[in-house]
Motif scaffolding. Structure first.
Motif, PDB file in Angstrom:
ATOM      1  N   ARG A 231     -14.021  -3.795  -2.748  1.00 18.01           N
ATOM      2  CA  ARG A 231     -13.333  -3.363  -4.013  1.00 18.01           C
ATOM      3  C   ARG A 231     -13.150  -2.012  -3.755  1.00 18.01           C
ATOM      4  N   TYR A 232     -12.952  -1.655  -2.534  1.00 15.32           N
ATOM      5  CA  TYR A 232     -12.421  -0.066  -2.186  1.00 15.32           C
ATOM      6  C   TYR A 232     -11.164  -0.242  -1.533  1.00 15.32           C
ATOM      7  N   VAL A 233     -10.483   0.810  -1.932  1.00 11.56           N
ATOM      8  CA  VAL A 233      -9.033   1.112  -1.217  1.00 11.56           C
ATOM      9  C   VAL A 233      -9.145   2.549  -0.782  1.00 11.56           C
ATOM     10  N   ALA A 234      -8.458   2.783   0.407  1.00  5.64           N
ATOM     11  CA  ALA A 234      -8.000   3.782   0.895  1.00  5.64           C
ATOM     12  C   ALA A 234      -6.717   4.291   0.207  1.00  5.64           C
ATOM     13  N   LEU A 235      -6.481   5.281  -0.582  1.00  5.06           N
ATOM     14  CA  LEU A 235      -5.473   5.820  -1.386  1.00  5.06           C
ATOM     15  C   LEU A 235      -4.980   6.919  -1.062  1.00  5.06           C
ATOM     16  N   MET A 236      -3.497   6.791  -1.036  1.00  7.41           N
ATOM     17  CA  MET A 236      -2.437   7.987  -0.721  1.00  7.41           C
ATOM     18  C   MET A 236      -1.331   8.081  -1.751  1.00  7.41           C
ATOM     19  N   LEU A 237      -1.171   9.171  -2.631  1.00  4.02           N
ATOM     20  CA  LEU A 237      -0.115   9.213  -3.565  1.00  4.02           C
ATOM     21  C   LEU A 237       0.575  10.285  -3.058  1.00  4.02           C
ATOM     22  N   GLU A 238       1.893  10.019  -3.199  1.00  2.00           N
ATOM     23  CA  GLU A 238       2.789  11.093  -2.898  1.00  2.00           C
ATOM     24  C   GLU A 238       3.878  11.271  -3.949  1.00  2.00           C
ATOM     25  N   GLY A 239       4.396  12.257  -4.271  1.00  2.00           N
ATOM     26  CA  GLY A 239       5.190  12.644  -5.245  1.00  2.00           C
ATOM     27  C   GLY A 239       5.586  13.978  -5.546  1.00  2.00           C
ATOM     28  N   GLU A 240       6.562  14.274  -6.456  1.00  2.00           N
ATOM     29  CA  GLU A 240       6.835  15.707  -6.675  1.00  2.00           C
ATOM     30  C   GLU A 240       6.598  16.021  -8.226  1.00  2.00           C
ATOM     31  N   LEU A 241       5.294  16.616  -8.663  1.00  2.00           N
ATOM     32  CA  LEU A 241       4.837  16.769  -9.824  1.00  2.00           C
ATOM     33  C   LEU A 241       4.181  18.428  -9.799  1.00  2.00           C
ATOM     34  N   ARG A 242       3.786  18.537 -11.007  1.00  2.00           N
ATOM     35  CA  ARG A 242       3.187  19.890 -11.164  1.00  2.00           C
ATOM     36  C   ARG A 242       1.594  19.626 -11.070  1.00  2.00           C
ATOM     37  N   LEU A 243       1.017  20.525 -10.058  1.00  2.00           N
ATOM     38  CA  LEU A 243      -0.233  20.365  -9.931  1.00  2.00           C
ATOM     39  C   LEU A 243      -1.171  20.100 -10.932  1.00  2.00           C
ATOM     40  N   VAL A 244      -1.184  20.712 -12.038  1.00  2.00           N
ATOM     41  CA  VAL A 244      -1.695  20.279 -13.405  1.00  2.00           C
ATOM     42  C   VAL A 244      -1.808  18.783 -13.809  1.00  2.00           C
TER      43      VAL A 244
END
Length: 519
Positions: free
Chosen positions: A170-183
């Motif tokens: 039930r686990y995943v290795a996650l990577m998120l990429e995007g252009e957002l504000r850190l907050v």
């Protein structure tokens, strides 16, 4: 538990600005005590072009059990069943979310005293979590993060690579990429990590609703998985979940109505405004609509796209309006309107004056015929332009009230909103926003086609350069127009729909437009 946040930069905007945003110097390795162990912050790399901050949370299993009392109230299911041997020290969960909130407390509030301009800047971010519990699998991870602007890579972790037939864990290795504000990124992680784990390590009290709304502000109101997120974050405590969903719906409608949620919920006495507190645009808009209806002499009024019934409530205060019908496509909005208007406790004579109907303005509806006036307040901009002819015919060609009042944002005035980025519309679901010239051209064409005259009035401060924030058109049916105008336009709207490939069955709005149009 392990989490990394990376960013890239250049000489003008170095990647090491991440240190200012997180309030953690890239040259130092720091440690912080938490109620469940020790959190470490370090920078595996820190340069002008690339910088990575890592948060390592060492969980003390004994402290976790003692604090959660192992079972019963406050104990997460995993801790209750296996107090000392479980995945809690390793897999990202509410423990990591709490660490994010405490270790990066200034960053998650959007504060940066040394460089106050940095928190408002979007920058390229990459977030990696090597072990994330996901009750719902990689597909759910995608559904939660993708609508927020992230490119999501969620690789399922096998139960045992030596035995592939056992399948995935039930686990995943996650990577998120995007252009957002850190907050924004930190707040989304704070909420969604425990949602995916679905097993909070602490007792969920009513103040968790306030946390959810605070960290979900700006993205949770319109998230397609809002109900699932809310339910899981609040550990399926249905009373708290209902409260949060109601307040999120109010926030969404308040945003669409250019006003505050407190004002929508009648928490503020609109008659008590002073010079120090400007009258909200929504209040000015309703006042202008009421004035136009009174001048028309109407007594039976339709509020088309009535939302939560603010205008209906104002109409009920004036005895000259003897029949008031609110129409909306959203059942939820109609239920909220009924609650706010207190229809179940309203005196019988008063209740006889008002009705709430579910219906779509993209279809003709015999129930709407024969009224003195109809109002379309902040409705048309939520429709795709090819669908406007269907609404035009349903209102002006079929229902044909003697007076129609239409209000819509004036896009030229958007430059006066300091918080609105250039080129953006006022609400994410606005399909368009017209200039004064475009609105006038549309209104005059509709009036000419359907046998009406039209006058234009400003709503709000009329800026000499860009005009008012809201523009209003008041249509008056010509006595000599008769029924021929309506019959003629019926064929016209079919021609337009045929050209755009829109059949009668396809003419209804899509789901997101339906919800937004309730405002």
């Amino acid at each position: 538990m392990f989490l990394t946040i990376s960013t890239s930069g250049d000489a003008q905007s170095p990647a090491t600005d991440l240190g200012f945003l997180l309030h953690k110097h890239p040259d130092k390795a720091q440690r912080f005590s938490t109620s469940h162990g020790t959190a470490h912050v370090l920078y595996p790399e820190a340069g002008v072009e690339r910088c990575t901050a890592a948060l390592l949370l060492e969980v003390d299993p004994v402290a976790l059990v003692r604090r959660a009392k192992g079972r019963g109230r406050g104990g997460a299911p995993d801790s209750a069943l296996a107090q000392y041997v479980n995945d809690r020290p390793y897999a990202a969960s509410s423990l990591l979310a709490v660490a994010i909130g405490s270790v990066f407390s200034s960053a998650i509030k959007g504060q940066c005293a040394a460089r106050p301009e940095l928190p408002e800047r979007a920058r390229p971010l990459r977030v990696e979590i090597p072990a994330l519990p996901a009750r719902g699998g990689a597909a759910l991870v995608e559904r939660l993060f993708a609508p927020l602007g992230w490119t999501v890579t969620a690789r399922p972790v096998a139960l045992d690579e030596r035995f592939p037939e056992w399948g995935d864990s039930r686990y995943v290795a996650l990577m998120l990429e995007g252009e957002l504000r850190l907050v924004e990124a930190l707040r989304q992680l704070y909420v969604l990590l425990p949602v995916l784990d679905d097993a909070k390590h602490y007792w969920v009290a009513p103040d968790e609703v306030e946390k959810l709304l605070r960290f979900g502000e700006g993205w949770l109101e319109n998230h397609p998985e809002q109900r699932l997120i809310t339910s899981r974050y609040l550990s399926r405590r249905w009373g708290l979940t209902r409260d949060a969903l109601d307040r999120l719906a109010l926030a969404r409608l308040a945003e669409a109505d250019d006003t505050e949620a407190d004002e929508l919920d009648n928490a503020v006495d609109e008659t008590a405004d002073t010079e120090e507190r400007p009258v909200p645009l929504a209040v000015q808009r309703r006042a202008a609509i009421l004035d136009a209806l009174r001048r028309s002499g109407a007594s039976r009024v339709l509020d088309l796209g009535c939302g939560q019934g603010q205008l209906v409530g104002e109409l009920l205060k004036d005895a000259r309006f003897t029949e008031i019908v609110g129409v909306d496509v959203s059942i939820r909005a109609l239920k909220e309107a009924s609650r706010r208007l207190r229809l179940d406790r309203m005196p019988e004579r008063q209740a006889a004056r008002v009705a709430l109907l579910q219906g779509s303005l993209a279809y003709t509806d015999r129930r709407l015929a024969g009224y003195d006036a109809a109002v379309l307040s902040e409705v048309v901009e939520h429709l795709d332009l090819p669908r406007l002819p269907a609404l035009e015919y349903a209102v002006f060609g079929a229902a044909r009230p003697a007076t129609v009042v239409v209000t819509t944002p004036n896009v030229e005035y958007n430059v006066r909103w300091e918080t609105l980025p250039a080129g953006h519309v006022r609400h994410a679901d606005h399909r368009f926003e017209w200039t004064r010239k475009e609105f006038r051209a549309w209104a005059e064409r509709v009036a000419r086609r359907h046998g009406y005259t039209v006058e234009f009035l400003p709503v709000g401060p009329d800026d000499p350069e860009v005009g008012p924030p809201t523009q209003m058109a008041v249509f008056h049916r010509r006595d000599d127009a008769g029924e021929d105008a309506g019959k003629k336009t019926h064929s016209d709207v079919n021609d337009v729909n045929d050209v755009n490939g829109v059949s009668d069955k396809q003419r209804g709005t899509d789901e997101s437009a339906k919800e937004a149009r309730t405002a």
